[in-house]
Motif scaffolding. Structure first.
Motif, short mmCIF file in Angstrom:
data_model
loop_
_atom_site.label_atom_id
_atom_site.label_comp_id
_atom_site.label_asym_id
_atom_site.label_seq_id
_atom_site.Cartn_x
_atom_site.Cartn_y
_atom_site.Cartn_z
N ASP A 420 0.86 -1.18 0.00
CA ASP A 420 0.00 0.00 0.00
C ASP A 420 0.90 1.24 0.00
O ASP A 420 1.44 1.63 1.04
CB ASP A 420 -0.92 -0.01 1.22
N TYR A 421 1.05 1.85 -1.14
CA TYR A 421 1.97 2.99 -1.27
C TYR A 421 1.37 4.29 -0.74
O TYR A 421 2.05 5.31 -0.72
CB TYR A 421 2.38 3.15 -2.73
N ALA A 422 0.14 4.25 -0.29
CA ALA A 422 -0.48 5.43 0.32
C ALA A 422 -0.41 5.42 1.84
O ALA A 422 -0.96 6.29 2.50
CB ALA A 422 -1.94 5.53 -0.13
N ASP A 423 0.33 4.46 2.42
CA ASP A 423 0.40 4.29 3.87
C ASP A 423 1.60 5.06 4.43
O ASP A 423 2.75 4.65 4.25
CB ASP A 423 0.53 2.81 4.20
N PRO A 424 1.39 6.20 5.14
CA PRO A 424 2.50 6.98 5.69
C PRO A 424 3.18 6.30 6.88
O PRO A 424 4.26 6.75 7.30
CB PRO A 424 1.84 8.30 6.11
N ASN A 425 2.57 5.26 7.41
CA ASN A 425 3.23 4.51 8.48
C ASN A 425 4.22 3.50 7.92
O ASN A 425 5.16 3.09 8.61
CB ASN A 425 2.18 3.77 9.32
N TYR A 512 2.69 17.96 7.67
CA TYR A 512 3.22 18.13 6.32
C TYR A 512 2.47 17.28 5.29
O TYR A 512 2.64 17.45 4.09
CB TYR A 512 4.70 17.74 6.26
N LEU A 513 1.65 16.35 5.75
CA LEU A 513 1.01 15.39 4.87
C LEU A 513 -0.13 16.01 4.07
O LEU A 513 -0.89 16.85 4.57
CB LEU A 513 0.48 14.20 5.66
N TYR A 514 -0.24 15.60 2.81
CA TYR A 514 -1.42 15.85 1.99
C TYR A 514 -2.20 14.53 1.87
O TYR A 514 -1.71 13.46 2.25
CB TYR A 514 -1.02 16.31 0.59
N ASP A 515 -3.39 14.63 1.31
CA ASP A 515 -4.09 13.42 0.93
C ASP A 515 -3.26 12.69 -0.13
O ASP A 515 -2.51 13.31 -0.90
CB ASP A 515 -5.47 13.76 0.35
N PRO A 516 -3.35 11.35 -0.17
CA PRO A 516 -2.56 10.61 -1.17
C PRO A 516 -2.82 11.10 -2.58
O PRO A 516 -3.93 11.50 -2.94
CB PRO A 516 -3.05 9.17 -0.99
N GLY A 526 -2.84 5.21 -5.11
CA GLY A 526 -2.40 6.35 -4.33
C GLY A 526 -1.00 6.17 -3.79
O GLY A 526 -0.50 5.04 -3.66
N MET A 527 -0.34 7.28 -3.47
CA MET A 527 0.98 7.27 -2.86
C MET A 527 1.05 8.37 -1.82
O MET A 527 0.28 9.34 -1.83
CB MET A 527 2.08 7.49 -3.90
N VAL A 528 1.98 8.23 -0.88
CA VAL A 528 2.16 9.23 0.17
C VAL A 528 2.61 10.54 -0.46
O VAL A 528 3.58 10.59 -1.23
CB VAL A 528 3.19 8.77 1.21
#
Length: 916
Positions: A420-425, A512-516, A526-528
């Motif tokens: 899952d490339y949208a997972d910031p963890n 600092y995060l945006y939506d994926p 999606g990606m981080v």
């Protein structure tokens, strides 16, 4: 046959335009335009046209009257060239083609010769370039501030800036020639249909411009000023491949994607431009003009995507993959460690150009002229790369258990990931591939990188000439000299970014995060995504200068100085052979060049870069004769002939004298120079220009108002083509990097040298057909078209003939238009066959890759009120890249082996103009 197939692409633009014009053909019957063509005051009582037809008439008339073989593009009116940029306008001329950058026409090739073989002038003065070499990036010049351009395909002796491809002379308005007061303003809203691919760059923008021209009551003093502002969006879905190595499963062997770097890219191009002209002619004996131009361009980009190292990482291609004609088109990789990218580019360039021209006539037959010119550009860039991964270094963190892939028929690859490339963890700030050890001191230290190149280019010129007119066959004699002094430098710097939490990985802070960001164009939902620019500027990284352990960061730097003195004499003749008018010129330039290059020898010794400054150069003189002949053997029918010897100076990066010294420890005991451990890539400050003898023949027929048909051919014999050649070199002055013994101090160097001869040749045909010349019932309709065929035979040594950079075998353009009673409809298409394109590679270096053919269609519809309270108000709708044509490059002469697939989408504009 080849020709009909290619012409179908160009003719389709004409068909599209005719379909659009049919929508408005019933609304207008006749048009009486009182506005004079730009820079040509009307004869009393003469009925003239403006807009599209006025621009065509001006261009055709200028082409007809010139004794050289030229192509001309004219402004439809003050502040209104027929396209969004001067580059796009030029790309519609016969034999000219543009290469796109970020979806915009950027640089121009003439007759199959790359931009470095072309000289660009502004009001007759040579311009500097924001690129690393000589090709002028034309999107630096707002089309709203230009009055047109002339492209000289054959030079005359008094043309400063002759080039093998051709010379482009962009022109600003001359207020006394314009002859009346005019104020014009315009504004356009713009949107890209790919949408907002990145959260921090909009897909919407605007353009605005205003121009003012006036004269005093006596008509002796005139002035003009213009301002143009642009904030233009571009978008891009880009698939990039690292290459295609061979893979085998024990049974099948085929080429396979070796690595990929797909991403979505959003640009916001901001440009401010100012043009000013003051013209004074107090008497028929004195005339002087001062003109100035200033432009500031800021290009802000966001790029987000994922790098898959695949074959060149620690991935494994699973058996059972699908092979089609020697290429793996479907399969599964395991063990892949991806590198997620949140990149930022800030590019800032400022150009200042201008000059002073004074003409004095001591008598009716003699004109003395002085011209001073200046052009300067400064360009800075920050190209920021920020990496995320699942762990620091190879083999650490989560890896793909099954990364499926399938090549698409139209280019690119669809992936089916297991992570899952949208997972910031899961994806954190780190160096996932261990790309750098900061000179060996800090393992796996590259959590990012920033390139910061700086370009400075300055050119000063002084021109003196005298023209004496005569009453005989020789109508005038012109003698003069031009001195130019150009200095260009590149300061190439790059810094490794290491997180201040090193060696620990760093989770992206939530604020600092945006939506994926979606990468669904490659199958990844999606990606981080985060604000990497703010994170970088908030001081979260330590910087290590790449010059300390990467010699390329040192020897890429250069300073080139060129002092050129050109003396010329040109005789113009105008004679009648019976009833056949013959016009033309014959002359010669004597060009003395004094060139100097400064750079470095660089090598890594003990893990540290050592650099040695080196300066070299050459002085030489070239003689360049030229002749142009125009014979009107029938009414409005011309046979043209041109012959000249011309030159194109070596690229700036070829003239730098330094290079990078390499030492292969595995070969240290070899004594054979061909197997030596020593090698060197070397520039050459003694390079002579590429010389060419050129011949042009053309046949032109003019008819009616704005109509003509032309055919012609050209031949260019290239005398000493520049390419890399391998020769022995003595490395006695360089250290053995590890201090050990070595079998030989001799090695091989690849150096830029003048070499073999070659040739470029081709044929061109073009036409302009206003349908009113056929029947008044079709007044307002018209078509333009051109087709060019170019071939080359150039060899580097004994190798087979190479592909010349920028050369498309076929270039075809078509435009259909309708303009009457204020209504205006136009559709244009431009086609170019495959060509060798110059593109960016690692560390912003430039390299050549074959690009696929492309067909780009633009269209516009507008209406200008002709009377009443709204007289002078125009409404305009425009669309660019209607066919959504991608820019595609590929490897190994196999169009399936895609290197880059860039999908730009379509840009739509709606705007108003007002002239009073």
């Amino acid at each position: 046959m080849i020709l009909p197939n290619k012409l179908n692409r160009g003719v389709s633009a004409i068909a599209l335009g005719l379909a659009l014009t049919a929508l408005t053909s019933g609304v207008a019957m006749a048009q009486d335009a009182s506005t004079a063509p730009v820079e040509e005051a009307p004869v009393e009582g003469e009925i003239v046209v403006s807009g599209i037809r006025g621009a065509i008439n001006n261009s055709v008339q200028a082409k007809k009257n010139n004794t050289s073989i030229v192509e001309v593009v004219s402004s439809e009116d003050i502040g209104k060239l027929p396209d969004l940029s001067i580059a796009e306008s030029l790309s519609r001329l016969p034999g000219l083609a543009t290469q796109r950058l970020d979806g915009r026409a950027n640089v121009v090739s003439i007759r199959g010769l790359a931009p470095d073989f072309t000289t660009t002038l502004l009001n007759g003065r040579e311009q500097v370039s924001a690129s690393n070499n000589r090709g002028v990036e034309l999107d630096q010049y707002p089309s709203e501030l230009l009055n047109g351009a002339i492209v000289y395909k054959t030079p005359d002796a008094s043309l400063i800036g002759q080039a093998i491809g051709g010379t482009i002379d962009m022109r600003t308005v001359r207020p006394l020639a314009y002859g009346k007061r005019a104020i014009a303003a315009g504004a356009r809203f713009e949107i890209n249909d790919l949408g907002k691919l990145n959260p921090d760059i909009s897909n919407k923008g605007y353009r605005a411009n205003i121009s003012y021209i006036d004269q005093n009551a006596d008509g002796t003093l005139g002035w003009a000023i213009g301002y143009a502002r642009m904030q233009s969006p571009t978008a891009e879905e880009r698939f990039n491949a690292w290459g295609y190595p061979e893979a085998t499963d024990g049974t099948n062997t085929a080429f396979v994607i070796g690595g990929a770097k797909p991403y979505v890219k959003s640009n916001e191009l901001k440009r401010d431009g100012v043009m000013a002209v003051v013209e004074w002619e107090p008497s028929d004996k004195f005339h002087t003009t001062i003109d100035g131009y200033w432009s500031k361009l800021k290009d802000e980009q966001r790029l987000r995507g994922i790098e898959f190292p695949l074959f060149w990482g620690n991935s494994t291609l699973q058996p059972g993959f699908t092979v089609e004609d020697g290429l793996v088109t479907k399969g599964v990789w395991t063990g892949t460690e991806a590198v997620m990218r949140n990149d930022v580019v800030h590019r800032d360039s400022t150009i200042v150009a201008g000059g002073w021209n004074a003409q004095f006539k001591p008598n009716e037959k003699l004109t003395l002229e002085l011209d001073l010119g200046y052009s300067r550009i400064k360009k800075t860039e920050e190209n920021l790369e920020i990496y995320l991964g699942t762990g620091r270094g190879q083999g650490v963190g989560a890896r793909e258990t099954a990364l499926g892939f399938e090549m698409r028929p139209n280019g690119g690859i669809m992936f089916d990931p297991s992570l899952d490339y949208a997972d910031p963890n899961l994806f954190v700030i780190t160096d996932p591939q261990g790309w750098n050890s900061c000179g060996g001191a800090v393992p796996n230290c590259q959590d990012g990188f920033v390139n910061t190149p700086r370009v400075k280019d300055q050119l000063k010129s002084l021109r003196l000439q005298a023209t004496q007119e005569f009453d005989g066959v020789i109508s005038s004699l012109r003698v003069g000299a031009n001195y130019s002094d150009r200095k260009k430098s590149l300061d190439d710097r790059g810094f490794v970014l290491t997180s201040k939490n090193y060696p620990a990985d760093t989770a992206v802070p939530a604020d600092y995060l945006y939506d994926p960001v979606s990468l669904d164009f490659i199958g990844i939902p999606g990606m981080v995504a985060f604000d990497s620019w703010r994170f970088y500027n908030d001081g979260n990284y330590n910087l290590t200068d790449g010059a300390g352990f990467d010699p390329a960061r040192v020897f890429n730097d250069y300073t080139i100085r060129e002092k050129v003195l050109t003396g010329f004499v040109q005789a113009n003749f105008n004679a009648d052979a019976g009833r056949t008018p013959i016009r033309g010129n014959v002359g010669v330039q004597i060009v003395h060049s004094d060139q100097t290059g400064s750079s470095f020898y660089a090598q890594v010794v003990g893990g540290v870069t050592q650099s040695t400054p080196v300066t070299d150069g050459a002085k030489y003189t070239d003689i360049l004769p030229s002749m142009n002949l125009s014979v009107e053997f029938a009414d409005n029918t011309f046979l043209r002939f041109g012959a000249a010897r011309v030159l194109a100076r070596a690229r700036m990066d070829q003239l730098k004298p330094g290079g990078g010294v390499n030492f292969d420890t595995s070969k240290r005991d070899n004594t054979d120079v061909n197997a030596s451990p020593w090698s060197l890539d070397l520039g050459n400050a003694k390079l002579r220009p590429l010389m060419a003898d050129t011949v042009d023949v053309g046949l032109e027929k003019y008819f009616g108002q704005g109509g003509y048909v032309s055919i012609g051919g050209f031949y260019k014999y290239l005398e000493n083509y520049i390419y890399r050649q391998v020769n022995p070199f003595d490395f006695a002055d360089f250290e053995v990097p590890d201090g050990g013994t070595v079998g030989t101090r001799e090695g091989l160097t690849k150096q830029w040298l003048n070499g073999n001869a070659g040739r470029v040749y081709g044929a061109e045909a073009s036409f302009s057909l206003p349908f009113a010349n056929l029947t008044q019932s079709l007044d307002g309709f018209g078509v333009l078209g051109s087709a060019s065929y170019t071939k080359s035979r150039v060899r580097e040594g004994t190798e087979d003939a190479i592909s010349m950079p920028g050369l498309s075998k076929w270039v075809i353009n078509g435009t259909a238009y309708f303009e009457k009673d204020g209504f205006q409809v136009r559709a244009s298409g431009r086609y170019r066959s495959k060509f060798l394109a110059e593109v960016s590679t690692i560390s912003l270096a430039r390299d050549m890759f074959m690009a696929k053919s492309e067909f780009v269609v633009d269209a516009q519809v507008g209406y200008t009120f002709q009377s009443g309270a709204l007289e002078g108000l125009g409404i305009l709708l425009q669309a660019s890249n209607l066919t959504n044509e991608p820019f595609v490059t590929y490897y190994n002469n196999d169009p399936r082996q895609i290197r880059d697939y860039q999908n730009y989408g379509r840009n739509f504009m709606a705007g108003i103009t007002y002239k009073f």
